[in-house]
Design a protein around this motif. Structure first.
Motif, PDB file in Angstrom:
ATOM      1  N   ALA A 146       6.258  -8.806  -0.747  1.00  0.00           N
ATOM      2  CA  ALA A 146       7.341  -8.901  -0.359  1.00  0.00           C
ATOM      3  C   ALA A 146       7.844 -10.552  -0.414  1.00  0.00           C
ATOM      4  N   LYS A 147       7.323 -10.980  -0.587  1.00  0.00           N
ATOM      5  CA  LYS A 147       7.426 -12.733  -1.795  1.00  0.00           C
ATOM      6  C   LYS A 147       8.384 -12.336  -2.639  1.00  0.00           C
ATOM      7  N   GLY A 148       8.661 -11.118  -3.803  1.00  0.00           N
ATOM      8  CA  GLY A 148       9.447 -10.850  -4.441  1.00  0.00           C
ATOM      9  C   GLY A 148      10.000 -10.057  -4.840  1.00  0.00           C
ATOM     10  N   ALA A 149       9.602  -8.898  -4.179  1.00  0.00           N
ATOM     11  CA  ALA A 149      10.527  -7.708  -3.543  1.00  0.00           C
ATOM     12  C   ALA A 149      10.845  -7.039  -1.968  1.00  0.00           C
ATOM     13  N   GLU A 150      11.975  -6.614  -2.059  1.00  0.00           N
ATOM     14  CA  GLU A 150      13.222  -6.289  -0.481  1.00  0.00           C
ATOM     15  C   GLU A 150      11.730  -5.501   0.726  1.00  0.00           C
ATOM     16  N   LEU A 151      11.006  -5.665   1.096  1.00  0.00           N
ATOM     17  CA  LEU A 151      10.588  -4.935   2.203  1.00  0.00           C
ATOM     18  C   LEU A 151      11.181  -3.730   3.296  1.00  0.00           C
ATOM     19  N   GLU A 152      11.463  -2.558   2.595  1.00  0.00           N
ATOM     20  CA  GLU A 152      12.068  -2.189   3.649  1.00  0.00           C
ATOM     21  C   GLU A 152      11.579  -0.857   4.588  1.00  0.00           C
ATOM     22  N   LEU A 206      -0.034  -7.820 -16.563  1.00  0.00           N
ATOM     23  CA  LEU A 206       1.520  -8.173 -15.946  1.00  0.00           C
ATOM     24  C   LEU A 206       0.503  -9.443 -15.496  1.00  0.00           C
ATOM     25  N   ARG A 207      -0.294  -9.054 -14.567  1.00  0.00           N
ATOM     26  CA  ARG A 207      -1.234 -10.475 -14.136  1.00  0.00           C
ATOM     27  C   ARG A 207      -1.976 -12.049 -14.671  1.00  0.00           C
ATOM     28  N   SER A 208      -1.909 -11.767 -15.761  1.00  0.00           N
ATOM     29  CA  SER A 208      -2.304 -12.523 -16.319  1.00  0.00           C
ATOM     30  C   SER A 208      -1.194 -13.208 -17.242  1.00  0.00           C
ATOM     31  N   GLY A 214       8.513 -13.459 -18.599  1.00  0.00           N
ATOM     32  CA  GLY A 214       8.633 -11.735 -18.450  1.00  0.00           C
ATOM     33  C   GLY A 214       7.930 -11.268 -19.170  1.00  0.00           C
ATOM     34  N   VAL A 215       7.809  -9.616 -18.971  1.00  0.00           N
ATOM     35  CA  VAL A 215       7.562  -9.075 -19.817  1.00  0.00           C
ATOM     36  C   VAL A 215       8.087  -7.269 -20.020  1.00  0.00           C
ATOM     37  N   ALA A 272      -3.920  -2.694 -10.533  1.00  0.00           N
ATOM     38  CA  ALA A 272      -4.701  -3.920 -10.615  1.00  0.00           C
ATOM     39  C   ALA A 272      -3.512  -5.166 -11.319  1.00  0.00           C
ATOM     40  N   SER A 273      -1.797  -5.326 -10.898  1.00  0.00           N
ATOM     41  CA  SER A 273      -1.762  -6.702 -10.931  1.00  0.00           C
ATOM     42  C   SER A 273      -1.952  -8.057 -10.129  1.00  0.00           C
ATOM     43  N   MET A 274      -1.808  -6.726  -8.742  1.00  0.00           N
ATOM     44  CA  MET A 274      -1.969  -7.770  -7.494  1.00  0.00           C
ATOM     45  C   MET A 274      -0.670  -8.770  -7.023  1.00  0.00           C
ATOM     46  N   GLY A 275       0.296  -7.733  -7.236  1.00  0.00           N
ATOM     47  CA  GLY A 275       1.854  -8.559  -6.868  1.00  0.00           C
ATOM     48  C   GLY A 275       2.407  -9.167  -8.660  1.00  0.00           C
ATOM     49  N   ALA A 276       1.646  -9.245  -9.050  1.00  0.00           N
ATOM     50  CA  ALA A 276       2.647  -9.812 -10.229  1.00  0.00           C
ATOM     51  C   ALA A 276       3.337  -9.065 -10.923  1.00  0.00           C
ATOM     52  N   ALA A 277       3.539  -7.670 -10.792  1.00  0.00           N
ATOM     53  CA  ALA A 277       4.329  -6.833 -11.312  1.00  0.00           C
ATOM     54  C   ALA A 277       6.457  -7.242 -10.805  1.00  0.00           C
TER      55      ALA A 277
END
Length: 260
Positions: A44-50, A128-130, A138-139, A156-161
Motif C-alpha cells: 500500500a506504500k507504493g500501489a493504490e489499495l482499493e 526484484l527484492r535484491s 528499475g527492472v 518472494a519480493s516482499m513488496g519490492a514489486a
C-alpha cells in the motif's frame, strides 16, 4: 462499522480470486491481489489499495489495518479460506491497482536489471527484492517471465514489486537496443566468451543494465549478441550453475548503487 461478507459466492470475493489465479485477468483489469499482514501494508506504500479484506482475528492482531486506504470488508473465516486458497493464512487480503511503467522511464546513468524468460516466480520475486535492496532504478521483464504481481512472486519480493519501476516488455533484443541508444551499457550474464565478474568494472557514467536469463535455458543468443559485454560469476567445478535468484543477486550486489 465495515461491511461484513459471509458468502464465498460474493461478487467481490469471486473478483479477487480471479485476480489471484489469472495473469491475463490481472492485465486486463490493471489490478492485482495480495495476501499477508505485513505484505499488504507494505504494498500500500507504493500501489493504490482499493479493497481490503480481513478476518476478525487479523483485525485484533493488527489494528493498524484500519488506517489503510480503500474499501474495507470484514470476512468470515471460511470466506478468507477461499481467498487464500489454503487453510493456513494470515487473514489479510488486498486488491491493488497495478502501477504502470514504460521504457521511456529508463534514464542514462541509472542501474537496471533485465530478465529474459525467468519463469519461476520465486526467482523473479527474489531478484526484484535484491534490485530494490542494492539501489537499482528499475527492472525490465521480457515476455515469458513470471508475473511480478502473481501471489507467489509478491510473497518472494516482499513488496519490492511496487518499490521500484517494473517494466513488462516484449522480446529482449529490441529492449537492449533501446537501452544502448540511451547510453546504458548492457551486460549479459553467460558462461561462454565472458569475462570474470571481478574483472568487470562497476557502472560507468552511462549506467548499466544487468541481463539475466532462466536457470535452465540462460539468455538467448540474440540477447547475448545485443549486449555490450558478457560476464560470468567464477565458481568451482563442484556445481554446474547457480539458480537465477542467487546468481542475479550476486551480480546486482557487484553493480550496486553508490554508498552501499
Amino acid at each position: 462499522m465495515d461491511e461484513k461478507i459471509t458468502s464465498r459466492d460474493n461478487a467481490r470475493i469471486k473478483y479477487a480470486c480471479r485476480l489471484s489465479a489469472s495473469a491475463a485477468f490481472r492485465r486486463s483489469e490493471g489490478r492485482f491481489f495480495a495476501e499477508g499482514r505485513k505484505l499488504c501494508p507494505e504494498l500500500a506504500k507504493g500501489a493504490e489499495l482499493e479493497i481490503l479484506f480481513y478476518t476478525a482475528a487479523a483485525a485484533e492482531k493488527c489494528p493498524e489495518l484500519f488506517g489503510l486506504s480503500g474499501q474495507h470488508y470484514l470476512v468470515e473465516d471460511h470466506v478468507a479460506d477461499k481467498l487464500a486458497g489454503v487453510p493456513a493464512h494470515q487473514g489479510v487480503f488486498g486488491v491493488f491497482r497495478t502501477p504502470v511503467h514504460t521504457l521511456d522511464e529508463v534514464k542514462a546513468g541509472g542501474r537496471y536489471l533485465a530478465l529474459e524468460s525467468v519463469q519461476d516466480p520465486g526467482n523473479v520475486g527474489t531478484l526484484l527484492r535484491s534490485a530494490a535492496a542494492f539501489g537499482f532504478d528499475g527492472v525490465i521483464l521480457s515476455e515469458g517471465c513470471a508475473s511480478p504481481y502473481a501471489p507467489k512472486t509478491l510473497r518472494a519480493s516482499m513488496g519490492a514489486a511496487v518499490q521500484l519501476p517494473v517494466i513488462e516488455a516484449g522480446e529482449m533484443p529490441p529492449v537492449i537496443a533501446q537501452l544502448r541508444a540511451k547510453g546504458v551499457e548492457c551486460l549479459a550474464a553467460a558462461l561462454y566468451h565472458s569475462q570474470p565478474l571481478g574483472a568487470a568494472q562497476t557502472a560507468g557514467p552511462g549506467g548499466v543494465c544487468v541481463v539475466i536469463g532462466s536457470e535452465g535455458q540462460g539468455l538467448t543468443e540474440a540477447t547475448i549478441a545485443a549486449c555490450d559485454r558478457t560476464v560470468r560469476i567464477p565458481m568451482t567445478d563442484r556445481v554446474e550453475s547457480l539458480n537465477a535468484g542467487i546468481a542475479g543477486s550476486i551480480l546486482l550486489w557487484h553493480f550496486r548503487g553508490a554508498g552501499l
